[in-house]
Design a protein around this motif. Structure first.
Motif, mmCIF file in Angstrom:
data_model
loop_
_atom_site.group_PDB
_atom_site.id
_atom_site.type_symbol
_atom_site.label_atom_id
_atom_site.label_comp_id
_atom_site.label_asym_id
_atom_site.label_seq_id
_atom_site.Cartn_x
_atom_site.Cartn_y
_atom_site.Cartn_z
ATOM 1 N N UNK A 87 0.746 -1.236 0.022
ATOM 2 C CA UNK A 87 -0.030 -0.009 0.006
ATOM 3 C C UNK A 87 0.829 1.253 0.037
ATOM 4 N N UNK A 88 2.031 1.170 0.010
ATOM 5 C CA UNK A 88 2.835 2.501 0.056
ATOM 6 C C UNK A 88 3.546 2.590 -0.996
ATOM 7 N N UNK A 93 5.249 5.202 -9.353
ATOM 8 C CA UNK A 93 6.659 5.847 -9.014
ATOM 9 C C UNK A 93 6.497 7.039 -8.290
ATOM 10 N N UNK A 94 5.529 8.031 -8.416
ATOM 11 C CA UNK A 94 5.575 9.208 -7.360
ATOM 12 C C UNK A 94 5.276 8.925 -5.914
ATOM 13 N N UNK A 98 8.085 9.160 -2.881
ATOM 14 C CA UNK A 98 7.700 9.721 -1.512
ATOM 15 C C UNK A 98 7.886 8.659 -0.448
ATOM 16 N N UNK A 99 7.413 7.675 -0.562
ATOM 17 C CA UNK A 99 7.449 6.672 0.731
ATOM 18 C C UNK A 99 9.031 6.324 0.913
ATOM 19 N N UNK A 100 9.714 6.113 -0.136
ATOM 20 C CA UNK A 100 11.347 6.040 0.032
ATOM 21 C C UNK A 100 11.809 7.263 0.646
ATOM 22 N N UNK A 101 11.558 8.329 0.305
ATOM 23 C CA UNK A 101 12.217 9.493 0.829
ATOM 24 C C UNK A 101 11.920 9.285 2.401
ATOM 25 N N UNK A 120 3.051 0.860 -16.365
ATOM 26 C CA UNK A 120 4.183 1.551 -17.341
ATOM 27 C C UNK A 120 5.282 0.712 -17.169
ATOM 28 N N UNK A 121 6.514 1.465 -17.603
ATOM 29 C CA UNK A 121 7.727 0.659 -17.981
ATOM 30 C C UNK A 121 8.644 0.801 -16.588
#
Length: 159
Positions: A87-88, A93-94, A98-101, A120-121
């Motif tokens: 869910x995160x 990708x956006x 954001x979650x990775x940050x 997507x790719x």
């Protein structure tokens, strides 16, 4: 100094195997590091192992952040990778970035992995994960996504 993604890539390119082991607490992380393991994963399996759930689905980012921080505090050299919980990252990708940050800024994670994206790719193949990592102290700057080629130990994808 800390092990970096670049260090693991060099080992892989040189044909040197390396291991990643899961840890959730500082004490265990330190023992694993002392055994010579260069990379530790704080997995979403903490949902079951730490929190007693029947699956990994219920764990949240907020529940995982302290575990990642603890593992980092328990180590001096190992690369610590945070696993993005369900869910995160699935929105794309956006959301994944954001979650990775959050994991990198709030918990100090050195790298973050997800199971891949649904669109997507950016989709990782069935045998790999998408790994996001920040630049290191050796001239590598910025945030990069790495698609691993295989889940086999030591096979990290090219950037």
């Amino acid at each position: 100094r800390r092990v970096t993604m670049r260090d693991l890539q060099v080992r892989t390119d040189d044909g040197q195997p390396w291991t990643m082991v899961t840890a959730y607490v500082a004490l265990t992380a330190g023992v694993i590091e002392q055994a010579g393991v260069p990379a530790l994963l704080v997995g979403d399996s903490a949902a079951m192992v730490v929190h007693g759930h029947d699956s990994t689905i219920p764990i949240t980012v907020d529940e995982m952040l302290p575990l990642v921080s603890a593992v980092i505090r328990g180590t001096e050299q190992a690369l610590v990778v945070a696993d993005l919980p369900f869910g995160s990252y699935q929105e794309g990708p956006a959301q994944a970035l954001a979650t990775s940050a959050r994991f990198m800024k709030e918990a100090g994670a050195h790298a973050v992995k997800s199971g891949g994206y649904p669109a997507d790719d950016t989709k990782a193949d069935n045998h790999g994960n998408l790994i996001v990592h920040a630049g290191d102290a050796h001239g590598d700057t910025g945030v990069h996504a790495v698609k691993s080629k295989s889940r086999k130990t030591g096979e990290v994808g090219k950037r």
